[in-house]
Design an enzyme around this catalytic site. Sequence first.
Site, PDB file in Angstrom:
ATOM      1  N   ASP A   1      42.283  34.013  33.784  1.00 38.07           N
ATOM      2  CA  ASP A   1      41.410  34.289  34.922  1.00 38.07           C
ATOM      3  C   ASP A   1      42.269  34.256  36.181  1.00 38.07           C
ATOM      4  OD1 ASP A   1      38.325  34.382  35.639  1.00 38.07           O
ATOM      5  OD2 ASP A   1      39.329  33.198  37.177  1.00 38.07           O
TER       6      ASP A   1
ATOM      7  N   ASN B   1      39.878  41.175  47.225  1.00 30.02           N
ATOM      8  CA  ASN B   1      38.898  42.234  47.007  1.00 30.02           C
ATOM      9  C   ASN B   1      38.013  42.394  48.235  1.00 30.02           C
ATOM     10  OD1 ASN B   1      38.540  44.067  44.905  1.00 30.02           O
ATOM     11  ND2 ASN B   1      36.660  43.088  44.210  1.00 30.02           N
TER      12      ASN B   1
ATOM     13  N   ASP C   1      41.684  46.856  42.507  1.00 27.44           N
ATOM     14  CA  ASP C   1      42.025  47.571  41.270  1.00 27.44           C
ATOM     15  C   ASP C   1      43.533  47.588  41.042  1.00 27.44           C
ATOM     16  OD1 ASP C   1      39.359  48.034  40.887  1.00 27.44           O
ATOM     17  OD2 ASP C   1      39.415  50.160  41.447  1.00 27.44           O
TER      18      ASP C   1
ATOM     19  N   ASP D   1      37.857  39.973  36.577  1.00 29.09           N
ATOM     20  CA  ASP D   1      39.264  39.554  36.615  1.00 29.09           C
ATOM     21  C   ASP D   1      39.572  38.626  35.450  1.00 29.09           C
ATOM     22  OD1 ASP D   1      37.668  37.523  37.598  1.00 29.09           O
ATOM     23  OD2 ASP D   1      39.123  36.825  39.071  1.00 29.09           O
TER      24      ASP D   1
END
Length: 313
Positions: free
Chosen positions: A180, A188, A197, A223
């Site tokens: 993670d 983001n 991305d 993620d």
Amino acid sequence: MGNREGAQFMAGQTFIDRLVQLCPDGIIGVNREGTIVIFNEAAERLFKRDDEEVLGKLHITDIYHPPDVARQIKKLLYDQEHGGKGRLDEVEVEVVNAAGQNVPIRLSAALLVENGQEVGSVGFFHDMTARKELEDELLRRSITDSLTGLYNRRHFHETLSHEVQRSQRYQRPLTLALLDLDRFKPFNDTYGHHEGDNILRLVSDTMRTSLRQLDHAFRLGGDEFAFLLVETDLDQGLMAVERFRSAFNQAWPTKMGYLGGKLPPVTVSIGLAQLSDGEKPDKLTMRADLAMYEAKKDGGDRAIKARTEIKED
């Protein structure tokens, strides 16, 4: 046979020969000994061979992969399972062309009999290459994450179940690592999904370069990622994910440095669990997941081994 009947026969034979040549599927006929005596234009294209190098020169076993397939097909022509005795309807096999390439085809065939005696057989070879390529592409899309190119969550569960069974059957170690990202959301939110991305692609690229050929990498969603390390015990697995984590941290300033130092870099928290005797896939996943959350609680950017048993707080 009179002149008129002979002319009619020759005209009919010419018509049949034209039909054979115009047929979009490859047509191959063999005599009783298995030597190829009919080889139409579609067969020439399929096998990348001129009829001059085939007719009367090649045996039917020369075009199949492996050659024993030809003998298996001959046996099938004598049973009742594929269209009745003397017939074979739509059996999928592979042939080999002059370039040595295996070509998937759908075969229909029939024995040729005259006066009660077998004189040969004829087969219709339908090229399945385009269909197989489409099927393979549809399968690839169904099991692949479109953003990263890694396998997706659906394929993760299928592969995990298969590898757990294989590990327990052959008594070989299997280690699952769940990953993670740390501090991904601020990037983001600050720079937008396009840059988010790019970070996810950097993770997937680093995962691929860290993998052995027999291992598996997945994007589970968002993620979250996973490694499935085949024939790998917990200590070996820890070494493998530490190599990945180090490579990712080293790649960050090179690949994502253009974002500047406004935010601390994204790092990775990893939890590892080795499959125990008789353990089910869901419990293995839960142990790795709990270890991953423990890594995050401890500040992230680290890998932690899972406990053998799940303990409730």
